[in-house]
Design an enzyme around this catalytic site. Structure first.
Site, short mmCIF file in Angstrom:
data_model
loop_
_atom_site.label_atom_id
_atom_site.label_comp_id
_atom_site.label_asym_id
_atom_site.label_seq_id
_atom_site.Cartn_x
_atom_site.Cartn_y
_atom_site.Cartn_z
N ASP A 1 0.82 -9.98 -2.59
CA ASP A 1 1.80 -9.99 -1.50
C ASP A 1 1.75 -11.32 -0.75
O ASP A 1 2.78 -11.87 -0.37
CB ASP A 1 1.45 -8.88 -0.49
CG ASP A 1 1.91 -7.54 -0.99
OD1 ASP A 1 2.35 -7.47 -2.16
OD2 ASP A 1 1.83 -6.57 -0.22
N GLU B 1 1.66 0.36 15.19
CA GLU B 1 1.40 1.44 14.23
C GLU B 1 0.98 0.87 12.89
O GLU B 1 1.06 -0.35 12.66
CB GLU B 1 2.63 2.34 14.11
CG GLU B 1 3.87 1.65 13.62
CD GLU B 1 5.12 2.50 13.80
OE1 GLU B 1 5.39 2.90 14.95
OE2 GLU B 1 5.81 2.72 12.80
N LYS C 1 1.05 -0.10 9.04
CA LYS C 1 2.05 -0.42 8.01
C LYS C 1 1.54 0.18 6.70
O LYS C 1 0.54 -0.27 6.15
CB LYS C 1 2.21 -1.92 7.87
CG LYS C 1 3.32 -2.28 6.90
CD LYS C 1 3.60 -3.77 6.94
CE LYS C 1 4.81 -4.13 6.12
NZ LYS C 1 4.88 -3.61 4.80
N ASP D 1 1.42 1.14 2.83
CA ASP D 1 1.81 0.40 1.63
C ASP D 1 2.23 1.39 0.55
O ASP D 1 1.42 1.85 -0.24
CB ASP D 1 0.64 -0.46 1.15
CG ASP D 1 1.14 -1.57 0.25
OD1 ASP D 1 2.37 -1.78 0.20
OD2 ASP D 1 0.30 -2.23 -0.39
N TYR E 1 8.12 7.45 10.08
CA TYR E 1 7.96 6.54 11.22
C TYR E 1 9.27 6.09 11.85
O TYR E 1 9.27 5.24 12.72
CB TYR E 1 7.12 5.32 10.83
CG TYR E 1 7.54 4.66 9.53
CD1 TYR E 1 8.77 4.04 9.39
CD2 TYR E 1 6.67 4.66 8.45
CE1 TYR E 1 9.14 3.45 8.20
CE2 TYR E 1 7.03 4.06 7.25
CZ TYR E 1 8.27 3.46 7.14
OH TYR E 1 8.63 2.87 5.97
N LYS F 1 0.49 -8.71 8.64
CA LYS F 1 -0.16 -8.26 7.41
C LYS F 1 -1.61 -8.73 7.34
O LYS F 1 -1.93 -9.86 7.70
CB LYS F 1 0.62 -8.79 6.20
CG LYS F 1 2.06 -8.28 6.22
CD LYS F 1 2.57 -7.60 5.02
CE LYS F 1 2.64 -8.12 3.73
NZ LYS F 1 3.45 -7.73 2.71
N CYS G 1 -18.23 0.50 -32.32
CA CYS G 1 -18.43 1.20 -31.05
C CYS G 1 -19.82 0.85 -30.50
O CYS G 1 -20.82 0.96 -31.23
CB CYS G 1 -18.32 2.71 -31.26
SG CYS G 1 -18.87 3.66 -29.83
N CYS H 1 -22.11 4.28 -30.92
CA CYS H 1 -22.47 4.90 -32.20
C CYS H 1 -22.31 3.96 -33.39
O CYS H 1 -22.59 4.35 -34.53
CB CYS H 1 -21.64 6.16 -32.43
SG CYS H 1 -19.90 5.80 -32.65
N CYS I 1 -12.93 4.49 -30.33
CA CYS I 1 -13.94 4.96 -31.26
C CYS I 1 -13.49 6.34 -31.71
O CYS I 1 -13.20 7.20 -30.87
CB CYS I 1 -15.29 5.05 -30.55
SG CYS I 1 -16.48 6.06 -31.45
N CYS J 1 -19.90 10.74 -31.43
CA CYS J 1 -20.36 9.62 -30.59
C CYS J 1 -20.95 10.16 -29.28
O CYS J 1 -20.32 10.94 -28.56
CB CYS J 1 -19.18 8.69 -30.31
SG CYS J 1 -19.58 7.38 -29.16
S1 IVH Z 1 9.81 0.34 10.20
C1 IVH Z 1 13.99 -1.22 10.51
N1 IVH Z 1 7.31 1.12 10.17
O1 IVH Z 1 7.43 -1.80 5.37
C2 IVH Z 1 12.53 -1.03 10.39
N2 IVH Z 1 8.22 0.19 8.18
O2 IVH Z 1 8.24 -4.58 5.04
C3 IVH Z 1 12.21 -0.20 9.26
N3 IVH Z 1 6.66 0.19 6.30
O3 IVH Z 1 10.75 -1.21 4.38
C4 IVH Z 1 10.83 -0.14 8.90
N4 IVH Z 1 4.97 1.12 7.34
O4 IVH Z 1 8.93 0.50 3.72
C5 IVH Z 1 8.31 0.57 9.46
N5 IVH Z 1 5.14 1.91 10.28
C6 IVH Z 1 6.13 1.36 9.57
C7 IVH Z 1 5.99 1.00 8.23
C8 IVH Z 1 7.05 0.41 7.56
C9 IVH Z 1 5.41 0.63 6.20
C10 IVH Z 1 7.39 -0.43 5.18
C11 IVH Z 1 8.81 0.03 5.03
C12 IVH Z 1 9.63 -1.19 5.20
C13 IVH Z 1 8.66 -2.26 4.85
C14 IVH Z 1 9.03 -3.55 5.50
#
Ligand code: IVH
Length: 671
Positions: free
Chosen positions: A40, A119, A121, A123, A228, A316, A410, A413, A428, A433
């Site tokens: 990323d 909050e 994020k 993945d 969210y 990030k 292997c 064995c 194998c 084995c």
């Molecule tokens: S808000 C308009 N909140 O991150 C705002 N996104 O890089 C919409 N994501 O497309 C997103 N955790 O898939 C929001 N707490 C969070 C999130 C979150 C993960 C993802 C989401 C978004 C992407 C953006």
């Protein structure tokens, strides 16, 4: 001079084009093929570079630059759906300075000291859930932000997503589908065993799962979903982000519960530090934090770019990466005989623990990395738990590195290994084995299989080495070696007795768990249940045709062939006969009690010939819905269900005043 500038411009244009094409390729892999070709962080750097070049050379930029549009395009597999409100992305950063700049801009644009909510994020895969009158009607992926894919059927398999809300309202809510880390680990182990390519991270695994055409696979993978974002919150009388989270929680949605109010940038900094340290303790993967303005009244004032809102930003985390040396490459034999190369590393501390080994998955991966023994490599932990080799650092070679030999025998064995056509793995094939046997037994006794506690990997290893176990069925003869077991290290009388008891009790395990424990390729927990439910007994499965296996909803060609071939092998039939002699339960007993007001706790009996269902199926339906199936008519009976040509039972029921239902009435009332 002019000529030189012109050439320079040409070079820059070429560089720009190349960068744009690269990013488009990475987007295609990431959004459509669920694969990340770069990290990323590397991706974000390339995108920032492209943005900078577009600022420096505005003429280069075309309408569809990746800096303007979101990367994903919806695929052909699923129906396309246009989002009523675009699904935007977030601008992101890895630096605290950028966060400070964000804070200053917000303060300037609003003229106030606004409140932020911080909050997690997540993945995973972003999803939009649409409810009508409180019922889930559609689940759509983000796609390119304006058109996504209809994945309702697969999403309906996710337990934590409510199918019916606590209020009968229309609403659209967005969040992230994630694969819990434990599941990610389990699935990858299974895929490695089956010689399939492993998922690089939980996000790819979640996205790949949701794009599956076979929804039983989705059920098997225990995905989770955290919400969210409430779309058009003003419709529900909420005026802040926090209020909308509270609102959706009350409707039955799951959230991460991490929504921290921060008034100052210093609060944010402290929170970021906290989560960077503590995110490894979460059940799911987070790649950062999202900072959102709390009060909706500012959203229109702050506005949007083409890709993201200006009232939010993602910070990030940097994935911790360390350099270390590959001291050796060993080869590990799995349950199905797949041989996995493993990098033995100079111990290195990453994200809080010492890493000594990392799976290299298969020989193709070794080639992709260009790896030799003695190389310096970059290591990180996928999903914060699984160490993986990111890349080889070729500049650090000193000439002493040695090629990694393809093994021909292997390591356990010494029999010849083979590479089947179209497979990445080497295998194998020796049935005797020892390593394979150890892995097979570990699988056989594991939680989702026979669930025999007290038979951990170390003990299995010991029992196999001591030849106390020479085949899977030998587990059931361990009771004849009670004295020997007690003389072993760390095996007191109590632990031996417990173990022997657990082994004895495992004979009554449900048939679906036993069927799963056989380790038939591609037969996971859900498939196992589908198959045993259809056939009911092992003999019927053994005698089944390929067509009948294929006729089970949720069983595809790959699974059907695998089961069919398994029972064509006489060795396997002999094994099943041994299990029969041991007394293992090989019959399906329905355990799904679903509450159904009409059926639960009521007593039923069916008589006569039915048209839509077999009599056995009526019985199963009743028991599945919490009803009781009686064997004869008495005044205790609540309902007699009658088919064609019902005889004496109907007469008796009429005499006793028992209510009578036709097959159709029963089906209607059952709902
Ligand atoms: S808000 C308009 N909140 O991150 C705002 N996104 O890089 C919409 N994501 O497309 C997103 N955790 O898939 C929001 N707490 C969070 C999130 C979150 C993960 C993802 C989401 C978004 C992407 C953006």
């Amino acid at each position: 001079m002019l000529l030189f500038d012109f050439e320079n411009l040409e070079d820059k244009k070429k560089e720009y084009e190349k960068l744009r094409q690269d990013i488009e390729k990475y987007n295609h892999y990431y959004y459509n093929l669920d694969e990340s070709l770069i990290t990323d962080q590397e991706y974000d750097m390339l995108l920032k570079k492209l943005e900078q070049m577009e600022k420096d050379f505005p003429d280069f930029k075309l309408d569809n630059s990746p800096t303007e549009i979101l990367g994903g395009k919806s695929s052909e597999k699923f129906k396309k759906v246009k989002h009523k409100n675009p699904m935007l992305s977030l601008s992101n950063t890895y630096s605290m300075n950028d966060l400070r700049a964000f804070d200053l801009r917000i303060k300037k644009d609003t003229g106030e000291n606004v409140e932020y909510i911080l909050e997690l994020k997540l993945d995973g895969l972003s999803i939009s859930l649409i409810y009508e009158k409180g019922k889930l009607v559609k689940a759509v992926t983000r796609g390119d932000g304006s058109i996504g894919e209809d994945v309702t059927e697969n999403v309906s398999q996710i337990f934590s997503i409510p199918k019916v809300l606590k209020k009968e309202i229309d609403l659209e809510v967005r969040g992230e589908i994630v694969l819990p880390l434990k599941e990610f680990e389990r699935i990858n182990l299974e895929r490695e065993e089956n010689g399939e390519t492993v998922f690089a991270n939980p996000r790819n695994a979640a996205a790949g799962t949701i794009r599956q055409l076979d929804n039983t696979i989705v059920k098997d993978r225990n995905l989770d979903c955290y919400l969210y974002n409430l779309v058009n919150p003003e419709k529900y009388g909420v005026s802040t982000h926090l209020e909308s989270i509270d609102f959706i929680e009350k409707l039955g949605f799951k959230t991460t519960k991490v929504f921290t109010k921060c008034n100052f940038i210093d609060d944010l900094e402290k929170e970021i530090e906290f989560w960077d340290k503590n995110r490894k303790n979460l059940e799911y993967e987070t790649d950062g934090l999202v900072i959102k303005v709390n009060e909706y009244k500012w959203y229109n004032i702050l506005g949007f770019t083409s890709k993201s809102p200006k009232w939010a930003i993602a910070y990030k985390f940097k994935a911790e990466q360390k350099e270390t040396k590959v001291l050796d490459v060993s080869f590990q034999v799995g349950r199905t005989g797949v041989i996995t190369p493993v990098a033995e590393l100079e111990p290195v501390n990453i994200s809080g623990s010492v890493v000594r080994r990392a799976s290299l998955h298969n020989m193709d991966e070794i080639e992709r990395l260009g790896l030799k023994i003695g190389d310096t490599v970059l290591i990180e932990k996928a999903a914060e738990i699984i160490p993986q080799v990111v890349k080889t650092i070729f500049e650090k070679r000193d000439g002493s590195e040695k090629n990694i030999e393809y093994i021909k025998k292997c390591p356990s064995c010494n029999s010849d290994v083979i590479k089947e056509e179209g497979q990445v793995a080497i295998k194998c094939k020796n049935l005797n084995c020892q390593e394979k046997l150890k892995r097979k037994i570990e699988y056989f006794v594991s939680r989702d299989a026979l669930n025999i506690q007290g038979l951990g990997n170390k003990i299995v290893e010991k029992f196999v080495d001591l030849k106390l176990i020479k085949s899977v069925t030998d587990i059931f003869s361990l009771k004849d070696y009670r004295e020997e077991l007690m003389s072993l290290d760390k095996m007191g009388q109590k632990s031996v007795d417990n173990l022997l008891n657990n082994i004895e009790n495992s004979k009554n395990i449900s048939f679906e768990k036993f069927f799963y424990s056989l380790g038939i390729e591609f037969v996971g927990k859900t498939t196992s249940k589908l198959v045993v439910k259809h056939f009911k007994t092992i003999d019927k499965i053994i005698d089944s045709s390929h067509e009948e296996l294929m006729s089970i909803e949720g069983v595809g060609e790959k699974v059907a062939s695998s089961i069919y071939n398994y029972f064509k092998d006489t060795e396997n039939i002999l094994l099943i006969n041994e299990f029969k002699n041991i007394g293992i339960n090989l019959e399906y007993i329905s355990d799904e009690i679903v509450n159904n007001d009409f059926i639960t706790n009521k007593k039923f009996l069916a008589t006569g010939k039915f048209t839509n269902l077999k009599r056995e199926e009526v019985k199963e339906l009743i028991e599945k819905n919490g009803g009781i199936y009686l064997s004869s008519v008495s005044k205790n009976l609540d309902y007699l269900i009658v088919g064609e040509k019902a005889g004496s039972k109907l007469e008796k029921a009429n005499k006793l005043g028992v209510k009578i239902l036709t097959e159709e009435e029963f089906l209607k009332l059952k709902g």
